[in-house]
Design an enzyme around this catalytic site. Structure first.
Site, PDB file in Angstrom:
ATOM      1  NE  ARG A  49      37.214  -5.155 -36.793  1.00 42.86           N
ATOM      2  CZ  ARG A  49      37.242  -6.300 -37.465  1.00 42.86           C
ATOM      3  NH1 ARG A  49      36.162  -6.717 -38.076  1.00 42.86           N
ATOM      4  NH2 ARG A  49      38.330  -7.024 -37.504  1.00 42.86           N
ATOM      5  NE  ARG A  81      42.345  -2.692 -32.090  1.00 41.30           N
ATOM      6  CZ  ARG A  81      42.383  -3.964 -32.416  1.00 41.30           C
ATOM      7  NH1 ARG A  81      43.275  -4.766 -31.901  1.00 41.30           N
ATOM      8  NH2 ARG A  81      41.530  -4.428 -33.275  1.00 41.30           N
ATOM      9  NE  ARG A 136      39.379 -11.948 -39.728  1.00 41.21           N
ATOM     10  CZ  ARG A 136      40.247 -11.118 -39.144  1.00 41.21           C
ATOM     11  NH1 ARG A 136      41.540 -11.228 -39.380  1.00 41.21           N
ATOM     12  NH2 ARG A 136      39.821 -10.164 -38.356  1.00 41.21           N
ATOM     13  NE  ARG A 188      36.402 -10.957 -35.278  1.00 40.30           N
ATOM     14  CZ  ARG A 188      37.560 -10.302 -35.261  1.00 40.30           C
ATOM     15  NH1 ARG A 188      38.696 -10.968 -35.462  1.00 40.30           N
ATOM     16  NH2 ARG A 188      37.602  -9.010 -35.071  1.00 40.30           N
ATOM     17  CE  LYS A 208      46.285  -6.626 -35.581  1.00 40.74           C
ATOM     18  NZ  LYS A 208      45.363  -6.255 -36.657  1.00 40.74           N
TER      19      LYS A 208
END
Ligand code: ADP
Ligand code: ZN
Length: 213
Positions: free
Chosen positions: A171, A88, A127, A160, A13
């Site tokens: 998640r 969300r 990531r 993160r 996204k």
């Protein structure tokens, strides 16, 4: 253009939103970036959001709607906006609908970026994100030129706190339970564009074809 970008964590996204801003000056609005900024700055909002974020749970709808009500009124939203990570939950989508009606605004469409779970898992564990500007890197496919240093702003590039294996798996579960139903919600509203794509360029082309820009 005014779009919602839907998709699991790691679907791309943010990457797609950044590419779209270059097309017509629309602004990317990432609730995740806003919240991470608040946590880093130690504001009241950040303190309220921190624990839920680190566990990979959702922050409360009230907190999010408060942020978005202010954000969508800012001047840089006039040319258009790309909502990345919002809404969300169904209550957020319903509240957004009321908010947009009151503002006299209409979305072009809702893009659902559909990427297989194994691709997502691989992306999220590799990531890395710039703590200062939010630029996204990948240790395998797109590392910063100097390890741990952002090419764009020189900030620290790190993993993160919610990208440990445990938080990632939570998640994805939260996504399936709370966010995936939004596809059905926007389908009924006649606004959904589902793109089965693993390349961001293919996603951009599908969006351009759909909204004619
Ligand atoms: P992702 O890579 O999971 O899409 P984001 O950067 O969008 O991550 O969001 C990071 C975290 O911020 C989420 O796991 C959640 O805790 C919180 N968050 C972001 N947007 C929302 C939202 N619209 N509603 C509730 N929580 C949110
Ligand atoms: Zn940076």
């Amino acid at each position: 253009m005014k779009l919602i970008l839907l998709g699991a964590p790691g679907a791309g996204k943010g990457t797609v939103a950044k590419l779209l801003t270059k097309l017509d000056g629309s602004v990317q609005i990432s609730t995740g970036d806003i919240l991470r900024g608040a946590v880093a700055a130690g504001t009241e909002l950040g303190m309220k959001a921190k624990a839920a974020m680190e566990a990979g749970d959702l922050v409360s709808d009230d907190l999010i709607m408060g942020i978005m009500a202010d954000r969508l009124k800012e001047d840089d939203c006039k040319p258009g906006y790309l909502l990345d990570g919002f809404p969300r939950t169904i209550p957020q989508a319903e509240a957004l609908k009321v908010m947009l009606t009151n503002m006299g605004e209409k979305l072009d469409c809702v893009v659902n970026i559909d990427v297989p779970r194994d691709v997502i898992l691989d992306r999220l564990t590799t990531r890395r994100t710039c703590e200062s500007c939010g630029e996204i890197y990948n240790v395998k496919s797109n590392p910063p030129k100097a390890e741990g240093v952002c090419d764009k702003c020189g900030g620290p590039v790190t993993q993160r706190a919610d990208e440990t294996e445990e938080a990632i798996s939570n998640r994805l579960d939260v996504y399936n339970e709370k966010t995936a139903p939004l596809a059905g919600f926007y389908e009924k509203e006649g606004m959904l564009l589902t793109v089965n794509a693993t390349s961001s360029d293919a996603v951009i082309e599908a969006i351009k074809a759909k909204i004619g820009k």
